[in-house]
Design a protein around this motif. Structure first.
Motif, PDB file in Angstrom:
ATOM      1  N   ALA A 120      10.307  10.325  24.314  1.00 35.03           N
ATOM      2  CA  ALA A 120       9.455  10.999  24.276  1.00 35.03           C
ATOM      3  C   ALA A 120       8.849  11.764  25.365  1.00 35.03           C
ATOM      4  CB  ALA A 120       7.653   9.683  23.606  1.00 35.03           C
ATOM      5  N   MET A 121       9.200  10.385  26.829  1.00 38.32           N
ATOM      6  CA  MET A 121       9.424  10.618  27.732  1.00 38.32           C
ATOM      7  C   MET A 121      10.530  12.521  28.607  1.00 38.32           C
ATOM      8  SD  MET A 121       9.793   7.198  30.057  1.00 38.32           S
ATOM      9  CE  MET A 121       9.475   7.714  31.597  1.00 38.32           C
ATOM     10  N   ALA A 122      11.294  12.338  27.656  1.00 40.34           N
ATOM     11  CA  ALA A 122      11.841  13.199  27.826  1.00 40.34           C
ATOM     12  C   ALA A 122      11.538  14.689  27.010  1.00 40.34           C
ATOM     13  CB  ALA A 122      13.772  12.761  26.597  1.00 40.34           C
ATOM     14  N   ASN A 123      10.949  14.425  26.371  1.00 36.60           N
ATOM     15  CA  ASN A 123       9.720  15.321  25.877  1.00 36.60           C
ATOM     16  C   ASN A 123       8.802  15.719  26.692  1.00 36.60           C
ATOM     17  OD1 ASN A 123       9.751  16.448  22.890  1.00 36.60           O
ATOM     18  ND2 ASN A 123      11.388  15.067  22.863  1.00 36.60           N
ATOM     19  N   ALA A 124       8.237  15.090  27.621  1.00 33.16           N
ATOM     20  CA  ALA A 124       6.706  15.050  27.993  1.00 33.16           C
ATOM     21  C   ALA A 124       7.431  15.815  29.478  1.00 33.16           C
ATOM     22  CB  ALA A 124       6.602  13.382  28.274  1.00 33.16           C
ATOM     23  N   ASN A 125       8.747  15.602  29.651  1.00 34.42           N
ATOM     24  CA  ASN A 125       9.372  16.148  31.222  1.00 34.42           C
ATOM     25  C   ASN A 125       9.582  17.500  30.760  1.00 34.42           C
ATOM     26  OD1 ASN A 125      10.784  15.521  33.879  1.00 34.42           O
ATOM     27  ND2 ASN A 125      12.486  16.076  32.879  1.00 34.42           N
ATOM     28  N   ALA A 126       9.991  17.342  29.596  1.00 35.47           N
ATOM     29  CA  ALA A 126      10.067  19.007  29.342  1.00 35.47           C
ATOM     30  C   ALA A 126       9.255  20.293  28.678  1.00 35.47           C
ATOM     31  CB  ALA A 126      11.491  19.410  27.897  1.00 35.47           C
ATOM     32  N   LEU A 127       8.651  19.070  28.622  1.00 33.43           N
ATOM     33  CA  LEU A 127       6.884  20.814  28.905  1.00 33.43           C
ATOM     34  C   LEU A 127       6.807  20.233  30.053  1.00 33.43           C
ATOM     35  CD1 LEU A 127       4.927  18.592  25.839  1.00 33.43           C
ATOM     36  CD2 LEU A 127       5.979  20.610  25.587  1.00 33.43           C
ATOM     37  N   ILE A 128       6.575  19.869  31.539  1.00 31.57           N
ATOM     38  CA  ILE A 128       5.733  20.273  32.476  1.00 31.57           C
ATOM     39  C   ILE A 128       6.833  20.298  32.792  1.00 31.57           C
ATOM     40  CG2 ILE A 128       5.354  19.222  33.940  1.00 31.57           C
ATOM     41  CD1 ILE A 128       4.737  16.092  32.734  1.00 31.57           C
ATOM     42  N   LEU A 129       8.316  20.794  33.065  1.00 34.64           N
ATOM     43  CA  LEU A 129       9.399  21.284  33.579  1.00 34.64           C
ATOM     44  C   LEU A 129       8.519  23.293  33.250  1.00 34.64           C
ATOM     45  CD1 LEU A 129      12.176  19.420  33.690  1.00 34.64           C
ATOM     46  CD2 LEU A 129      10.384  19.603  35.891  1.00 34.64           C
ATOM     47  N   SER A 130       8.120  22.814  31.831  1.00 32.19           N
ATOM     48  CA  SER A 130       8.592  24.490  31.000  1.00 32.19           C
ATOM     49  C   SER A 130       7.465  25.153  31.864  1.00 32.19           C
ATOM     50  CB  SER A 130       8.733  24.957  29.849  1.00 32.19           C
ATOM     51  OG  SER A 130       7.614  24.177  29.419  1.00 32.19           O
ATOM     52  N   GLY A 131       6.141  24.302  32.172  1.00 26.49           N
ATOM     53  CA  GLY A 131       5.141  24.470  32.863  1.00 26.49           C
ATOM     54  C   GLY A 131       4.200  25.025  31.115  1.00 26.49           C
ATOM     55  N   GLN A 132       5.155  24.498  29.992  1.00 24.96           N
ATOM     56  CA  GLN A 132       3.678  24.234  28.537  1.00 24.96           C
ATOM     57  C   GLN A 132       2.888  23.265  28.687  1.00 24.96           C
ATOM     58  OE1 GLN A 132       4.150  25.952  25.758  1.00 24.96           O
ATOM     59  NE2 GLN A 132       2.951  25.221  24.642  1.00 24.96           N
ATOM     60  N   ALA A 133       2.662  22.031  29.888  1.00 23.54           N
ATOM     61  CA  ALA A 133       1.667  21.212  30.177  1.00 23.54           C
ATOM     62  C   ALA A 133       1.497  20.735  31.398  1.00 23.54           C
ATOM     63  CB  ALA A 133       1.664  20.189  29.367  1.00 23.54           C
ATOM     64  N   ARG A 134       0.481  20.280  32.185  1.00 24.83           N
ATOM     65  CA  ARG A 134       0.971  20.010  33.066  1.00 24.83           C
ATOM     66  C   ARG A 134       0.572  18.667  33.502  1.00 24.83           C
ATOM     67  NH1 ARG A 134       0.130  21.381  38.681  1.00 24.83           N
ATOM     68  NH2 ARG A 134      -0.697  19.991  39.831  1.00 24.83           N
ATOM     69  N   ARG A 135      -0.058  17.864  32.236  1.00 26.82           N
ATOM     70  CA  ARG A 135      -0.423  16.659  32.708  1.00 26.82           C
ATOM     71  C   ARG A 135       0.179  15.857  31.265  1.00 26.82           C
ATOM     72  NH1 ARG A 135      -5.472  16.227  34.943  1.00 26.82           N
ATOM     73  NH2 ARG A 135      -3.952  16.000  37.415  1.00 26.82           N
ATOM     74  N   VAL A 136       0.116  14.983  30.660  1.00 27.00           N
ATOM     75  CA  VAL A 136       1.087  14.519  29.334  1.00 27.00           C
ATOM     76  C   VAL A 136       1.092  12.474  29.230  1.00 27.00           C
ATOM     77  CG1 VAL A 136       2.827  14.228  27.291  1.00 27.00           C
ATOM     78  CG2 VAL A 136       2.780  16.259  28.994  1.00 27.00           C
ATOM     79  N   LEU A 137       0.159  12.630  28.605  1.00 26.93           N
ATOM     80  CA  LEU A 137      -0.072  11.190  27.465  1.00 26.93           C
ATOM     81  C   LEU A 137       1.867  10.501  27.327  1.00 26.93           C
ATOM     82  CD1 LEU A 137      -1.993   8.537  27.570  1.00 26.93           C
ATOM     83  CD2 LEU A 137      -2.333   9.362  26.041  1.00 26.93           C
ATOM     84  N   VAL A 138       2.268   9.642  27.519  1.00 26.79           N
ATOM     85  CA  VAL A 138       3.052   9.489  26.530  1.00 26.79           C
ATOM     86  C   VAL A 138       2.707   8.145  26.067  1.00 26.79           C
ATOM     87  CG1 VAL A 138       5.794   9.021  26.894  1.00 26.79           C
ATOM     88  CG2 VAL A 138       4.475  11.246  28.408  1.00 26.79           C
ATOM     89  N   ILE A 139       2.843   7.557  24.819  1.00 28.86           N
ATOM     90  CA  ILE A 139       2.749   6.459  24.181  1.00 28.86           C
ATOM     91  C   ILE A 139       3.850   6.239  23.366  1.00 28.86           C
ATOM     92  CG2 ILE A 139       0.540   5.084  22.767  1.00 28.86           C
ATOM     93  CD1 ILE A 139      -1.069   7.303  23.315  1.00 28.86           C
ATOM     94  N   GLY A 140       3.962   4.347  23.639  1.00 24.34           N
ATOM     95  CA  GLY A 140       4.486   3.556  22.520  1.00 24.34           C
ATOM     96  C   GLY A 140       4.185   3.025  21.886  1.00 24.34           C
ATOM     97  N   ALA A 141       4.004   2.561  20.503  1.00 21.80           N
ATOM     98  CA  ALA A 141       3.089   2.237  20.119  1.00 21.80           C
ATOM     99  C   ALA A 141       4.172   1.080  18.753  1.00 21.80           C
ATOM    100  CB  ALA A 141       1.364   2.655  19.442  1.00 21.80           C
TER     101      ALA A 141
END
Length: 323
Positions: A120-141
């Motif tokens: 999930a962190m790798a996904n969030a990182n990719a979203l941010i680096l690509s400009g798809q998102a600026r701020r991502v909440l990453v959760i493990g539950a």
């Protein structure tokens, strides 16, 4: 200018019900000594009746938002790592989105079992680096207590429930390893090893099923693969175990944690350990450990961290980040 996904806040939630090893002695043929010597676990938390994975995820997310000084409206996306979503669909992440009162952006689940938060962190990182998102909440539950076969003493004593959350946001860096944020990721899987760790239920059986594990085989793969993925992620940015301030591992078994640290040549006083208090909380274990490590005053801004995990699939991976 280099864009980095930087940690803005962290938080966690543990259910109120605390279950000690002694408590389990009344449920299954086991002992406190047996559990401690084989896993390092002393206690774990179980979700209350009616309490769901998304309920716990919302509580962890709220703690992370408070830590970051942000509101749900500041988020662009939610990624929830879990193998125990409330329902087959919709995703638990969309339930968290609704529970937080977030009406913009997007939310989805990631399922890589115990390695889920790393993925999930790798996904969030990719979203941010690509400009798809600026701020991502990453959760493990996870609510793994509901997957246990209480006649199998080799597995049922190892797992617990909980949730942890991390907020990543885009920030400018200089393109060096001194930058704050995620510096590298390394993801792997090998479906040939499915049968050593799995749940024997799902839509094909019409049952929830129970967790099944070949402990010795999982241990062997874990020690080998966790050190390898950590070294691989560090090598991508020209770093080694000697540069690491903290290993924040998946909290499955103290013997795996110790063996991995030894292979990385990192002393145990530079490893965040929470397995004794939480048991194996699967995808929740790394964000729980990050939140607890920060609360203890161990993890400080500027520290270099390596997170690594392995789970069913087999799936495994690591993230290198500067706090």
């Amino acid at each position: 200018m280099t864009i980095r996904a930087v940690v803005a806040g962290v938080g966690h939630y543990l259910p109120e019900r605390l279950v000690s090893n002694a408590d389990l002695e009344a449920l299954v043929e086991t002992s406190d000594e047996w559990i401690r010597t084989r896993s390092g676990i002393e206690r774990r938390h179980f979700a209350a009746e009616g309490q769901t994975t998304s309920d716990m995820a919302i509580r962890a997310a709220q703690a992370a938002l408070q830590d970051a000084g942000l509101t749900p409206d500041d988020l662009d996306a939610i990624i929830l790592a879990t193998s125990t979503a409330d329902l087959t669909f919709p995703s638990a992440a969309t339930m968290v989105q609704a529970g937080l009162g977030m009406t913009r952006g997007f939310a989805y689940d990631v399922q890589a079992v115990c390695a889920g938060f790393v993925f999930a962190m790798a996904n969030a990182n990719a979203l941010i680096l690509s400009g798809q998102a600026r701020r991502v909440l990453v959760i493990g539950a996870e609510t793994f207590s509901r997957l246990m076969d209480w006649s199998d003493r080799s597995t049922c004593v190892l797992f617990g429930d909980g949730a942890g959350a991390l907020i990543l946001e885009a920030a400018e860096g200089n393109g060096t390893t001194e930058d704050r944020g995620i510096l590298s990721t390394d993801l792997n899987s090998d479906g040939r090893h499915r049968d050593i760790l799995y749940v024997d239920g799902g839509v094909s059986t019409g049952t929830t099923g129970h967790l099944r594990m070949q402990g010795k085989e999982v241990f062997r793969h874990a020690v080998e693969k966790l050190a390898e993925t950590a070294h691989a992620a560090l090598a991508k940015v020209g770093l080694s175990g000697g540069d690491v301030d903290w290993i924040v591992p998946h909290q499955a078994n103290i013997r795996i944690i110790e063996a991995t640290a030894k292979r990385m040549q990192v002393p145990m006083d530079h490893v965040i350990v929470t397995v004794q208090d939480h048991g194996n909380t699967s995808a929740a274990s790394i964000p729980l450990a990050l939140s607890v490590g920060k609360a203890r005053g161990q993890i400080k801004q500027g520290d270099l961290l390596v997170t690594e995990a392995i789970g069913g699939g087999l799936a495994w991976g690591s993230v290198v980040l500067r706090w």
